[in-house]
Design a protein around this motif. Structure first.
Motif, PDB file in Angstrom:
ATOM      1  N   LEU A 110      -8.439  14.724  -2.932  1.00  0.00           N
ATOM      2  CA  LEU A 110      -8.418  13.034  -3.159  1.00  0.00           C
ATOM      3  C   LEU A 110      -8.845  12.227  -2.328  1.00  0.00           C
ATOM      4  O   LEU A 110      -8.813  11.056  -2.405  1.00  0.00           O
ATOM      5  N   LYS A 111      -9.341  12.778  -1.223  1.00  0.00           N
ATOM      6  CA  LYS A 111      -9.592  11.978  -0.206  1.00  0.00           C
ATOM      7  C   LYS A 111     -10.432  10.771  -0.365  1.00  0.00           C
ATOM      8  O   LYS A 111     -10.227   9.693  -0.173  1.00  0.00           O
ATOM      9  N   PRO A 112     -11.692  10.931  -0.961  1.00  0.00           N
ATOM     10  CA  PRO A 112     -12.359   9.771  -1.295  1.00  0.00           C
ATOM     11  C   PRO A 112     -11.869   8.856  -2.124  1.00  0.00           C
ATOM     12  O   PRO A 112     -12.293   7.596  -1.864  1.00  0.00           O
ATOM     13  N   VAL A 113     -11.409   9.068  -3.278  1.00  0.00           N
ATOM     14  CA  VAL A 113     -10.607   8.189  -4.166  1.00  0.00           C
ATOM     15  C   VAL A 113      -9.569   7.598  -3.299  1.00  0.00           C
ATOM     16  O   VAL A 113      -9.514   6.240  -3.301  1.00  0.00           O
ATOM     17  N   SER A 114      -8.729   8.320  -2.342  1.00  0.00           N
ATOM     18  CA  SER A 114      -7.877   7.712  -1.824  1.00  0.00           C
ATOM     19  C   SER A 114      -8.177   6.714  -0.875  1.00  0.00           C
ATOM     20  O   SER A 114      -7.401   5.632  -0.827  1.00  0.00           O
ATOM     21  N   ALA A 115      -9.195   6.787  -0.186  1.00  0.00           N
ATOM     22  CA  ALA A 115     -10.022   5.782   0.620  1.00  0.00           C
ATOM     23  C   ALA A 115     -10.335   4.622  -0.088  1.00  0.00           C
ATOM     24  O   ALA A 115      -9.950   3.423   0.337  1.00  0.00           O
ATOM     25  N   VAL A 116     -10.823   4.780  -1.296  1.00  0.00           N
ATOM     26  CA  VAL A 116     -11.190   3.446  -1.958  1.00  0.00           C
ATOM     27  C   VAL A 116      -9.774   2.680  -2.460  1.00  0.00           C
ATOM     28  O   VAL A 116      -9.874   1.408  -2.227  1.00  0.00           O
ATOM     29  N   VAL A 117      -8.844   3.425  -2.663  1.00  0.00           N
ATOM     30  CA  VAL A 117      -7.237   2.996  -3.077  1.00  0.00           C
ATOM     31  C   VAL A 117      -6.941   2.185  -1.850  1.00  0.00           C
ATOM     32  O   VAL A 117      -6.491   0.955  -2.023  1.00  0.00           O
ATOM     33  N   VAL A 118      -6.791   2.768  -0.764  1.00  0.00           N
ATOM     34  CA  VAL A 118      -6.266   2.023   0.365  1.00  0.00           C
ATOM     35  C   VAL A 118      -7.121   0.877   0.756  1.00  0.00           C
ATOM     36  O   VAL A 118      -6.593  -0.126   0.643  1.00  0.00           O
ATOM     37  N   LEU A 119      -8.453   1.109   0.684  1.00  0.00           N
ATOM     38  CA  LEU A 119      -9.381  -0.262   0.913  1.00  0.00           C
ATOM     39  C   LEU A 119      -8.987  -1.490  -0.042  1.00  0.00           C
ATOM     40  O   LEU A 119      -8.600  -2.663   0.425  1.00  0.00           O
ATOM     41  N   PRO A 176       0.285   1.303 -11.383  1.00  0.00           N
ATOM     42  CA  PRO A 176      -0.154   1.814 -12.558  1.00  0.00           C
ATOM     43  C   PRO A 176      -1.862   1.923 -12.037  1.00  0.00           C
ATOM     44  O   PRO A 176      -2.406   2.990 -12.537  1.00  0.00           O
ATOM     45  N   LEU A 177      -2.248   0.834 -11.779  1.00  0.00           N
ATOM     46  CA  LEU A 177      -3.827   0.862 -11.013  1.00  0.00           C
ATOM     47  C   LEU A 177      -4.036   1.905 -10.132  1.00  0.00           C
ATOM     48  O   LEU A 177      -5.085   2.790 -10.237  1.00  0.00           O
ATOM     49  N   VAL A 178      -3.099   2.081  -9.054  1.00  0.00           N
ATOM     50  CA  VAL A 178      -3.276   3.175  -8.109  1.00  0.00           C
ATOM     51  C   VAL A 178      -3.293   4.530  -8.823  1.00  0.00           C
ATOM     52  O   VAL A 178      -4.059   5.607  -8.539  1.00  0.00           O
ATOM     53  N   MET A 179      -2.438   4.568  -9.714  1.00  0.00           N
ATOM     54  CA  MET A 179      -2.169   5.712 -10.723  1.00  0.00           C
ATOM     55  C   MET A 179      -3.226   6.330 -11.211  1.00  0.00           C
ATOM     56  O   MET A 179      -3.771   7.281 -11.111  1.00  0.00           O
ATOM     57  N   ILE A 180      -3.738   5.308 -12.067  1.00  0.00           N
ATOM     58  CA  ILE A 180      -4.795   5.815 -12.871  1.00  0.00           C
ATOM     59  C   ILE A 180      -6.174   6.024 -12.149  1.00  0.00           C
ATOM     60  O   ILE A 180      -6.967   6.791 -12.532  1.00  0.00           O
ATOM     61  N   MET A 181      -6.240   5.440 -11.048  1.00  0.00           N
ATOM     62  CA  MET A 181      -7.487   5.794 -10.049  1.00  0.00           C
ATOM     63  C   MET A 181      -7.337   7.233  -9.424  1.00  0.00           C
ATOM     64  O   MET A 181      -7.982   7.989  -9.458  1.00  0.00           O
ATOM     65  N   LEU A 182      -6.031   7.518  -9.071  1.00  0.00           N
ATOM     66  CA  LEU A 182      -5.797   9.010  -8.406  1.00  0.00           C
ATOM     67  C   LEU A 182      -5.788   9.885  -9.372  1.00  0.00           C
ATOM     68  O   LEU A 182      -6.096  10.956  -9.321  1.00  0.00           O
ATOM     69  N   TYR A 183      -5.217   9.398 -10.741  1.00  0.00           N
ATOM     70  CA  TYR A 183      -5.415  10.306 -11.855  1.00  0.00           C
ATOM     71  C   TYR A 183      -6.815  10.633 -12.259  1.00  0.00           C
ATOM     72  O   TYR A 183      -7.006  11.943 -12.533  1.00  0.00           O
ATOM     73  N   ALA A 184      -7.639   9.843 -12.080  1.00  0.00           N
ATOM     74  CA  ALA A 184      -9.199  10.234 -12.420  1.00  0.00           C
ATOM     75  C   ALA A 184      -9.407  11.047 -11.412  1.00  0.00           C
ATOM     76  O   ALA A 184     -10.288  12.004 -11.669  1.00  0.00           O
ATOM     77  N   GLY A 185      -9.294  10.853 -10.157  1.00  0.00           N
ATOM     78  CA  GLY A 185      -9.538  11.834  -8.985  1.00  0.00           C
ATOM     79  C   GLY A 185      -9.043  13.177  -9.269  1.00  0.00           C
ATOM     80  O   GLY A 185      -9.655  14.090  -8.989  1.00  0.00           O
ATOM     81  N   LEU A 186      -7.654  13.388  -9.648  1.00  0.00           N
ATOM     82  CA  LEU A 186      -7.295  14.824  -9.727  1.00  0.00           C
ATOM     83  C   LEU A 186      -8.175  15.432 -10.939  1.00  0.00           C
ATOM     84  O   LEU A 186      -8.214  16.588 -10.854  1.00  0.00           O
ATOM     85  N   LEU A 205       0.764  -1.248  -0.103  1.00  0.00           N
ATOM     86  CA  LEU A 205       0.091   0.007   0.056  1.00  0.00           C
ATOM     87  C   LEU A 205       0.872   1.087   0.134  1.00  0.00           C
ATOM     88  O   LEU A 205       0.620   1.984  -0.775  1.00  0.00           O
ATOM     89  N   VAL A 206       1.705   1.352   0.876  1.00  0.00           N
ATOM     90  CA  VAL A 206       2.735   2.425   0.898  1.00  0.00           C
ATOM     91  C   VAL A 206       3.359   2.902  -0.363  1.00  0.00           C
ATOM     92  O   VAL A 206       3.418   3.810  -0.901  1.00  0.00           O
ATOM     93  N   VAL A 207       4.052   1.683  -0.803  1.00  0.00           N
ATOM     94  CA  VAL A 207       4.864   1.919  -2.031  1.00  0.00           C
ATOM     95  C   VAL A 207       4.109   2.175  -3.306  1.00  0.00           C
ATOM     96  O   VAL A 207       4.359   3.184  -4.030  1.00  0.00           O
ATOM     97  N   TYR A 230     -14.796   0.471   6.083  1.00  0.00           N
ATOM     98  CA  TYR A 230     -16.040   1.172   5.790  1.00  0.00           C
ATOM     99  C   TYR A 230     -16.677   2.197   6.785  1.00  0.00           C
ATOM    100  O   TYR A 230     -17.338   3.078   6.548  1.00  0.00           O
ATOM    101  N   LYS A 231     -16.985   1.375   7.968  1.00  0.00           N
ATOM    102  CA  LYS A 231     -17.376   2.254   9.158  1.00  0.00           C
ATOM    103  C   LYS A 231     -16.620   3.576   9.399  1.00  0.00           C
ATOM    104  O   LYS A 231     -17.260   4.590   9.450  1.00  0.00           O
ATOM    105  N   TYR A 232     -15.325   3.325   9.401  1.00  0.00           N
ATOM    106  CA  TYR A 232     -14.533   4.623   9.602  1.00  0.00           C
ATOM    107  C   TYR A 232     -14.691   5.426   8.277  1.00  0.00           C
ATOM    108  O   TYR A 232     -15.236   6.979   8.565  1.00  0.00           O
ATOM    109  N   LEU A 233     -15.014   5.276   7.079  1.00  0.00           N
ATOM    110  CA  LEU A 233     -15.265   6.133   5.839  1.00  0.00           C
ATOM    111  C   LEU A 233     -16.597   6.515   6.272  1.00  0.00           C
ATOM    112  O   LEU A 233     -16.710   7.859   5.931  1.00  0.00           O
TER     113      LEU A 233
END
Lengths: 328, 308
Positions: free
Chosen positions: A242-251, A202-212, A112-114, A315-318
């Motif tokens: 980016l927070k909402p997208v990041s949340a999905v990415v983290v999960l 790349p998957l994280v990249m494209i999701m965050l890119y969509a968020g940006l 996740l971190v990397v 999910y509950k935290y979100l």
């Protein structure tokens, strides 16, 4: 032919099947059509997901081993014995299982971190306007598109101790003095994290890119009027937006890594070093090389429970987060 | 504006930032592409070159470059093609490829048929239980495969033993399993593509006398073709790469590429050159297809994952 069909239909109508299905009867014609479209998919999911999960949970309470492969139904009911056996940290199996859980957490959090750092950096760079942006995006996606078994084997070759290019490069730039072992010993887990991150960023990249891309331009314009620099804009606009997208990415990254089998199996082999034996691989090895299906099933149920607990907690935290934000 | 002291002028900061961005992009590209480069270059090397203690980054000397630029035919002498010839004989690579093609393409066809129906229902209709069914579909992505594999293996063996229906190590067994696994993703991706097709198109077809199913098949599906192709490619890749179920349920005559290629590395020797040659052959068409279809693939993915 036509007649028999008609007869069959009228006989079917005589059965008044509808009266047994009050729920179905209440549906409108449109809703019924929707369910008919979904029926094949749902039926298959029922057969291959629902039944095996129930079955697997049942098996975890049975003493299924090598002598019961062909007649699992005759296996003795052992209640919680399997769970006691695999969860007791004092036994060899229990100790190794909990160790594998620990390694799984390292694998998931490390990945996740990397992937997040790499993915966010790449998304931010791609969000700048420059010539060849489309080409750069395509090229950065290639690690994720190339067949993953193939890319894992490439990394396996590059991580070889003697002839691997990675040791060679590290030695020539003076980071290490002698070739180190990447695929055996304690380094195996970090090798796994790095390799899996390469395939997933790349998957994280494209999701965050969509968020940006969905951040409204006006926010930046307003900030510019207030005299905000690049860093302030990033800290006060980009990152919070980016927070909402990041949340999905983290999960997703955490859960998908926890249950990933391909990366450890192909990179480190079916019998990996202890450090690389993440839970799913340990369960696999334990269940299929010792024919200990009951106990393997018990461990799978525990792994599933851990994954689900994490997902639900997250999910509950979100949800709470959204709630408080809406309150303000 | 006159720059004062250490403060950089705005255009200088701009240029510095630009340089930094390019540096970061370059590093990322190097990190992303180097392994793929290494695969291709290794596939053209001899055994001795690959197992040498100091692998060379380039297949030729730097001094040789001007000569090669002038006469690219020289490359043919420097690169070795043997791996591409010997790999077919050392291991049954062709069989592995054919098995994978049979399994993955059949899975793709079935998953697309079932997925189109389900995705269409999700996109265009409201029905009770929609949320629950959607949640269940997404939930399947969170299940560790091993939890399903153990009971399924026992069930398959039991069915084989009791009803004499072969399921383990058969095409239909593994295709059935893969189809089911890819249906949730297929439904989810296709739903996103169907959402982009306006309802009026379908209503017009209905006014012209099409039944619901005719409207779907004749009007909606052709319009969603790029999305269907993207989903198909995604499903194909998933089926092509799966190893957990394949390692237990597909060996012998139906061994797919993802499992078979690992036999290039045995306990005693590793045929890296042949392995990389086979890998290059497997990767090239995928990357080519991706470059052609990338817009709908990227859209489908981000839609499916970000929009929840």
């Amino acid at each position: 032919m036509v007649r028999t069909t008609r007869q069959f239909r009228s006989r079917l109508a005589d059965l008044h099947l509808g009266s047994y299905l009050p729920l179905y009867n209440r549906l409108t014609e449109q809703q019924r059509f929707a369910y008919k479209l979904l029926a094949p998919g749902l039926a298959m999911m029922f057969l291959i997901h629902f039944i095996p999960i129930i079955w697997g949970t049942l098996i975890s309470f049975l003493g299924v081993d090598s002598s019961y492969i062909y007649r699992w139904h005759a296996a003795p009911f052992v209640a919680l014995e399997n769970y006691q056996y695999v969860l007791d940290p004092r036994t060899v199996v229990g100790g190794r299982f909990w160790f594998s859980v620990r390694q799984t957490v390292i694998f998931a959090v490390g990945t996740l971190v990397v992937t997040y750092v790499l993915g966010l950096t790449a998304a931010l760079v791609l969000n700048q306007k420059f010539k060849g942006r489309f080409v750069a995006r395509t090229l950065l996606l290639l690690p994720w598109v190339a067949p993953v078994v193939v890319t894992l084997l490439i990394w396996r070759m590059m991580f070889q101790q003697q002839s691997g290019i990675i040791n060679n490069i590290l030695m020539s730039i003076g980071v290490i003095n002698e070739p180190i072992y990447w695929l055996i010993g304690d380094n195996a887990i970090w090798t796994l994290v790095l390799t899996h991150s390469w395939t997933q960023f790349p998957l994280v990249m494209i999701m965050l890119y969509a968020g940006l891309q969905s951040i409204p331009e006006q926010l930046y314009e307003a900030a510019a009027i207030d005299g905000a620099g690049r860093w302030e804009k990033f800290r006060h606009i980009t990152f919070p937006q980016l927070k909402p997208v990041s949340a999905v990415v983290v999960l997703l990254v955490m859960l998908w890594t926890m249950i990933n089998f391909t990366a450890p199996y192909v990179l480190l082999g079916a019998q990996p070093p202890r450090a690389g034996q993440v839970s799913i691989l340990y369960i696999y090895d334990f269940a299929f090389s010792n024919f200990q299906f009951g106990r393997g099933a018990a461990m799978s149920v525990v792994l599933f429970a851990i994954a689900m607990t994490m997902a639900l907690a997250y999910y509950k935290y979100l949800f709470d987060e959204d709630f408080t934000e809406g309150d303000q | 504006m006159i720059p004062t002291g250490l403060q950089l002028s705005s255009s200088a900061t701009e240029r510095l930032f630009d340089l930094l961005t390019k540096g970061v992009l370059g590093t990322l590209l190097l990190f992303a592409l180097f392994p793929i480069y290494w695969m291709v270059i290794s596939s053209f090397r001899t055994r001795t070159e690959i197992t040498a203690a100091d692998p060379q980054l380039l297949p030729f000397e730097l001094a040789e470059i001007p000569a090669i630029v002038q006469d690219p035919v020289l490359l043919a002498e420097i690169l070795h093609y043997e791996n591409y010839v010997t790999m077919w004989g050392r291991f049954p690579v062709l069989d592995y490829f054919i098995n994978s093609l049979i399994i993955a393409s059949t899975t793709t066809v079935f998953a697309l048929i079932v997925g189109c129906l389900g995705g269409y229902a999700f996109s265009k209709y409201r029905f009770p239980g929609k949320g629950a069914v959607g949640g269940a579909l997404l939930g399947t992505q969170m299940i560790p495969g091993i939890l399903i594999l153990i009971p399924m293996f026992l069930l398959f063996v039991w069915i084989q033993d009791t009803f004499a229906i072969p399921l383990v190590d058969t095409y239909h067994g593994i295709i059935f399993v893969y189809t089911t696994f890819t249906i949730p993703v297929a439904i989810w991706m296709l739903r996103g593509f169907f959402d982009t097709i306006p309802d009026s198109v379908e209503e017009a077809a209905r006014v012209d006398g099409c039944s619901r199913i005719q409207a779907l098949v004749r009007v909606v599906l052709p319009m969603a073709a790029p999305g269907i192709a993207a989903t198909g490619m995604f499903v194909f890749l998933v089926a092509f790469n799966e190893v957990l179920f394949a390692s237990i349920l597909a060996s012998g005559d139906v061994t797919p590429f993802a499992i078979g290629i690992q036999s290039f590395e045995t306990q005693t020797t590793a045929y890296w050159g042949e392995m990389m040659a086979a890998s290059t052959v497997a990767t090239a068409p995928v990357l080519l297809l991706f470059v052609l279809f990338q817009k709908p693939i990227v859209e489908g993915l981000t839609e499916g994952s970000v929009k929840q």
